[in-house]
Write a protein that holds these residues in place. Structure first.
Motif, PDB file in Angstrom:
ATOM      1  N   ILE A  48       0.843  -1.188   0.000  1.00  0.00           N
ATOM      2  CA  ILE A  48       0.000   0.000   0.000  1.00  0.00           C
ATOM      3  C   ILE A  48       0.884   1.246   0.000  1.00  0.00           C
ATOM      4  O   ILE A  48       2.079   1.162   0.274  1.00  0.00           O
ATOM      5  CB  ILE A  48      -0.922   0.053   1.249  1.00  0.00           C
ATOM      6  CG1 ILE A  48      -0.082   0.032   2.533  1.00  0.00           C
ATOM      7  CG2 ILE A  48      -1.941  -1.092   1.228  1.00  0.00           C
ATOM      8  CD1 ILE A  48      -0.855   0.323   3.792  1.00  0.00           C
ATOM      9  N   GLU A  49       0.289   2.374  -0.292  1.00  0.00           N
ATOM     10  CA  GLU A  49       0.983   3.644  -0.172  1.00  0.00           C
ATOM     11  C   GLU A  49       1.012   4.035   1.309  1.00  0.00           C
ATOM     12  O   GLU A  49       0.059   3.757   2.053  1.00  0.00           O
ATOM     13  CB  GLU A  49       0.273   4.729  -0.981  1.00  0.00           C
ATOM     14  CG  GLU A  49       0.276   4.470  -2.478  1.00  0.00           C
ATOM     15  CD  GLU A  49       1.659   4.547  -3.089  1.00  0.00           C
ATOM     16  OE1 GLU A  49       2.504   5.318  -2.589  1.00  0.00           O
ATOM     17  OE2 GLU A  49       1.898   3.826  -4.081  1.00  0.00           O
ATOM     18  N   ILE A  50       2.062   4.710   1.720  1.00  0.00           N
ATOM     19  CA  ILE A  50       2.242   5.077   3.121  1.00  0.00           C
ATOM     20  C   ILE A  50       1.061   5.869   3.669  1.00  0.00           C
ATOM     21  O   ILE A  50       0.605   5.636   4.786  1.00  0.00           O
ATOM     22  CB  ILE A  50       3.552   5.862   3.309  1.00  0.00           C
ATOM     23  CG1 ILE A  50       4.740   4.927   3.102  1.00  0.00           C
ATOM     24  CG2 ILE A  50       3.625   6.522   4.676  1.00  0.00           C
ATOM     25  CD1 ILE A  50       6.077   5.626   3.005  1.00  0.00           C
ATOM     26  N   TYR A  51       0.539   6.809   2.878  1.00  0.00           N
ATOM     27  CA  TYR A  51      -0.525   7.669   3.387  1.00  0.00           C
ATOM     28  C   TYR A  51      -1.756   6.895   3.843  1.00  0.00           C
ATOM     29  O   TYR A  51      -2.502   7.359   4.691  1.00  0.00           O
ATOM     30  CB  TYR A  51      -0.914   8.748   2.370  1.00  0.00           C
ATOM     31  CG  TYR A  51      -1.532   8.223   1.096  1.00  0.00           C
ATOM     32  CD1 TYR A  51      -2.887   7.908   1.039  1.00  0.00           C
ATOM     33  CD2 TYR A  51      -0.769   8.060  -0.047  1.00  0.00           C
ATOM     34  CE1 TYR A  51      -3.445   7.425  -0.118  1.00  0.00           C
ATOM     35  CE2 TYR A  51      -1.334   7.598  -1.210  1.00  0.00           C
ATOM     36  CZ  TYR A  51      -2.676   7.272  -1.252  1.00  0.00           C
ATOM     37  OH  TYR A  51      -3.241   6.810  -2.397  1.00  0.00           O
ATOM     38  N   ASN A  52      -1.960   5.677   3.306  1.00  0.00           N
ATOM     39  CA  ASN A  52      -3.112   4.875   3.719  1.00  0.00           C
ATOM     40  C   ASN A  52      -3.074   4.511   5.203  1.00  0.00           C
ATOM     41  O   ASN A  52      -4.106   4.227   5.799  1.00  0.00           O
ATOM     42  CB  ASN A  52      -3.206   3.605   2.878  1.00  0.00           C
ATOM     43  CG  ASN A  52      -3.655   3.895   1.479  1.00  0.00           C
ATOM     44  OD1 ASN A  52      -4.763   4.366   1.263  1.00  0.00           O
ATOM     45  ND2 ASN A  52      -2.783   3.652   0.509  1.00  0.00           N
TER      46      ASN A  52
END
Length: 100
Positions: free
Chosen positions: A62-66
Motif C-alpha cells: 500500500i501507499e504510506i498515506y493509507n
C-alpha cells in the motif's frame, strides 16, 4: 507522537493487514519485528520509525498515506486534495530526515 495519530495508525495497520489476510506473525516476520510489537502498534501503545512505516506499507503493498488517513477517505486521485497529500508527503519526509 500524538495519541490520536498512534491510534489511527494502529487501527489502519490492523484493518489493512486483515484485508490482506495476514496474521500479526506473518507481518512481523516480513518486516523484521516481533508479533507483540505489531500488536502494540495496532493498539496504539507503540510508535515506529519512518523506516518501519515504509517497511509496513511495503509489506502490505500500500501507499504510506493509507496508514494515516481515516477509513473511507477520498483517494489521492481526487485533484481537490492534491495539496493535502503533498503536505503529508513533505511532513513524512521531514520526519524521516529527523529520525535517521
Amino acid at each position: 507522537m500524538n495519541d490520536d495519530v498512534k491510534c489511527l495508525f494502529g487501527y489502519n495497520l490492523k484493518r489493512l493487514r486483515k484485508n490482506k489476510k495476514m496474521s500479526q506473525m506473518q507481518l512481523a516476520e516480513t518486516v523484521g519485528m516481533t508479533f507483540t510489537f505489531i500488536s502494540d502498534i495496532e493498539n496504539g501503545k507503540k510508535w515506529v520509525s519512518p523506516e518501519s512505516v515504509e517497511k509496513l506499507a511495503a509489506a502490505l503493498d500500500i501507499e504510506i498515506y493509507n496508514l494515516f488517513l481515516p477509513e473511507g477517505y477520498v483517494k489521492p486521485e481526487d485533484r481537490k486534495f492534491t495539496n493535502f497529500f503533498e503536505e503529508l508527503e513533505k511532513t513524512y519526509n521531514s520526519l524521516k530526515k529527523k529520525y535517521r
